[in-house]
Design a protein around this motif. Structure first.
Motif, mmCIF file in Angstrom:
data_model
loop_
_atom_site.group_PDB
_atom_site.id
_atom_site.type_symbol
_atom_site.label_atom_id
_atom_site.label_comp_id
_atom_site.label_asym_id
_atom_site.label_seq_id
_atom_site.Cartn_x
_atom_site.Cartn_y
_atom_site.Cartn_z
ATOM 1 N N THR A 58 13.275 -6.636 0.634
ATOM 2 C CA THR A 58 13.990 -6.478 -0.632
ATOM 3 C C THR A 58 14.947 -5.295 -0.556
ATOM 4 N N GLN A 59 14.484 -4.201 0.013
ATOM 5 C CA GLN A 59 15.327 -3.010 0.141
ATOM 6 C C GLN A 59 16.550 -3.302 1.002
ATOM 7 N N GLN A 60 16.343 -4.001 2.099
ATOM 8 C CA GLN A 60 17.469 -4.320 2.975
ATOM 9 C C GLN A 60 18.488 -5.176 2.237
ATOM 10 N N PHE A 61 18.013 -6.180 1.525
ATOM 11 C CA PHE A 61 18.903 -7.093 0.816
ATOM 12 C C PHE A 61 19.603 -6.399 -0.354
ATOM 13 N N SER A 62 18.834 -5.711 -1.182
ATOM 14 C CA SER A 62 19.412 -5.137 -2.404
ATOM 15 C C SER A 62 20.328 -3.951 -2.124
ATOM 16 N N LEU A 63 20.030 -3.179 -1.080
ATOM 17 C CA LEU A 63 20.867 -2.021 -0.761
ATOM 18 C C LEU A 63 21.931 -2.335 0.291
ATOM 19 N N GLY A 64 21.790 -3.465 0.950
ATOM 20 C CA GLY A 64 22.759 -3.839 1.980
ATOM 21 C C GLY A 64 22.764 -2.872 3.154
ATOM 22 N N LEU B 90 17.074 -0.750 10.611
ATOM 23 C CA LEU B 90 16.650 0.582 11.028
ATOM 24 C C LEU B 90 16.703 1.570 9.869
ATOM 25 N N ASP B 91 17.709 1.425 8.986
ATOM 26 C CA ASP B 91 17.780 2.283 7.798
ATOM 27 C C ASP B 91 16.564 2.061 6.904
ATOM 28 N N VAL B 92 16.173 0.810 6.744
ATOM 29 C CA VAL B 92 14.996 0.502 5.931
ATOM 30 C C VAL B 92 13.759 1.139 6.558
ATOM 31 N N LEU B 93 13.597 0.997 7.861
ATOM 32 C CA LEU B 93 12.434 1.560 8.542
ATOM 33 C C LEU B 93 12.409 3.087 8.420
ATOM 34 N N GLU B 94 13.574 3.724 8.511
ATOM 35 C CA GLU B 94 13.649 5.180 8.337
ATOM 36 C C GLU B 94 13.189 5.577 6.938
ATOM 37 N N ARG B 95 13.639 4.841 5.930
ATOM 38 C CA ARG B 95 13.249 5.120 4.550
ATOM 39 C C ARG B 95 11.747 4.914 4.348
ATOM 40 N N MET B 96 11.221 3.848 4.929
ATOM 41 C CA MET B 96 9.793 3.576 4.818
ATOM 42 C C MET B 96 8.989 4.700 5.478
ATOM 43 N N HIS B 97 9.443 5.126 6.635
ATOM 44 C CA HIS B 97 8.759 6.201 7.356
ATOM 45 C C HIS B 97 8.782 7.486 6.526
ATOM 46 N N PHE C 239 -6.781 -0.206 7.268
ATOM 47 C CA PHE C 239 -5.947 0.306 6.182
ATOM 48 C C PHE C 239 -4.473 0.322 6.585
ATOM 49 N N CYS C 240 -4.177 0.856 7.761
ATOM 50 C CA CYS C 240 -2.793 0.966 8.223
ATOM 51 C C CYS C 240 -2.158 -0.399 8.465
ATOM 52 N N ASP C 241 -2.917 -1.329 9.025
ATOM 53 C CA ASP C 241 -2.381 -2.671 9.251
ATOM 54 C C ASP C 241 -2.122 -3.372 7.914
ATOM 55 N N ASP C 242 -3.043 -3.225 6.969
ATOM 56 C CA ASP C 242 -2.828 -3.792 5.633
ATOM 57 C C ASP C 242 -1.602 -3.172 4.978
ATOM 58 N N LEU C 243 -1.435 -1.875 5.141
ATOM 59 C CA LEU C 243 -0.280 -1.184 4.569
ATOM 60 C C LEU C 243 1.021 -1.734 5.156
ATOM 61 N N ALA C 244 1.060 -1.923 6.456
ATOM 62 C CA ALA C 244 2.259 -2.487 7.094
ATOM 63 C C ALA C 244 2.558 -3.873 6.535
ATOM 64 N N GLN C 245 1.530 -4.673 6.352
ATOM 65 C CA GLN C 245 1.743 -6.015 5.812
ATOM 66 C C GLN C 245 2.207 -5.970 4.356
ATOM 67 N N LEU C 246 1.675 -5.032 3.588
ATOM 68 C CA LEU C 246 2.098 -4.887 2.194
ATOM 69 C C LEU C 246 3.542 -4.408 2.070
ATOM 70 N N LEU C 247 4.016 -3.691 3.074
ATOM 71 C CA LEU C 247 5.383 -3.163 3.033
ATOM 72 C C LEU C 247 6.439 -4.181 3.465
ATOM 73 N N MET C 248 6.004 -5.323 3.960
ATOM 74 C CA MET C 248 6.970 -6.320 4.447
ATOM 75 C C MET C 248 7.946 -6.761 3.353
ATOM 76 N N GLU C 249 7.433 -7.169 2.219
ATOM 77 C CA GLU C 249 8.314 -7.664 1.152
ATOM 78 C C GLU C 249 9.195 -6.553 0.581
ATOM 79 N N PRO C 250 8.650 -5.363 0.294
ATOM 80 C CA PRO C 250 9.535 -4.290 -0.167
ATOM 81 C C PRO C 250 10.623 -3.942 0.857
ATOM 82 N N ALA C 251 10.293 -4.029 2.142
ATOM 83 C CA ALA C 251 11.290 -3.736 3.174
ATOM 84 C C ALA C 251 12.411 -4.771 3.156
#
Length: 124
Positions: free
Chosen positions: A64-70, A74-81, A50-62
């Motif tokens: 996208t977040q980095q690109f769209s928010l600039g 590490l900021d993206v990872l903090e937000r995801m956490h 479950f956790c590994d699948d979740l990490a893989q599912l979060l790749m694209e949103p991560a």
């Protein structure tokens, strides 16, 4: 068929499946000062999947977040956490940390928690 070589449960943890559970994930279920996990093998394997699948599912949103928010990786990872720890959390705090470490590994980003911050918590 050649005989199977003996193996360490901590290295493979896959008696009934093809899934290999890394020692870093098994460590989430081993209390300090103990050597045996507190959960059955099947439960740990299921949570790992479950956790590994979740990490893989979060790749694209991560990404996208980095690109769209600039913002930085590490900021993206903090937000995801933080999101994984929210009111509707589907993972434990230790699992959330592992998921973020795995996400960073999958994206080839720097680790949020740094090397050695919590031995055995990040992906192997």
């Amino acid at each position: 068929m050649p005989p199977r070589a003996p193996h360490d449960d901590a290295d493979t943890f896959s008696a009934d499946s093809q899934i290999v559970v890394p020692p870093s994930f098994v460590a989430l279920f081993v209390p300090p000062g103990r050597i045996k996990p507190t959960a059955p093998r099947a439960v740990i394997a299921q949570r790992h999947e479950f956790c590994d699948d979740l990490a893989q599912l979060l790749m694209e949103p991560a990404r996208t977040q980095q690109f769209s928010l600039g913002i930085t990786e590490l900021d993206v990872l903090e937000r995801m956490h933080a999101g994984l720890l929210g009111d509707a959390a589907v993972v434990s705090a230790d699992e959330a940390r592992w998921v973020v470490c795995r996400l960073a590994e999958l994206l080839d980003w720097p680790q949020l928690f740094g090397a050695g911050a919590a031995p055995g918590v990040g992906p192997a």
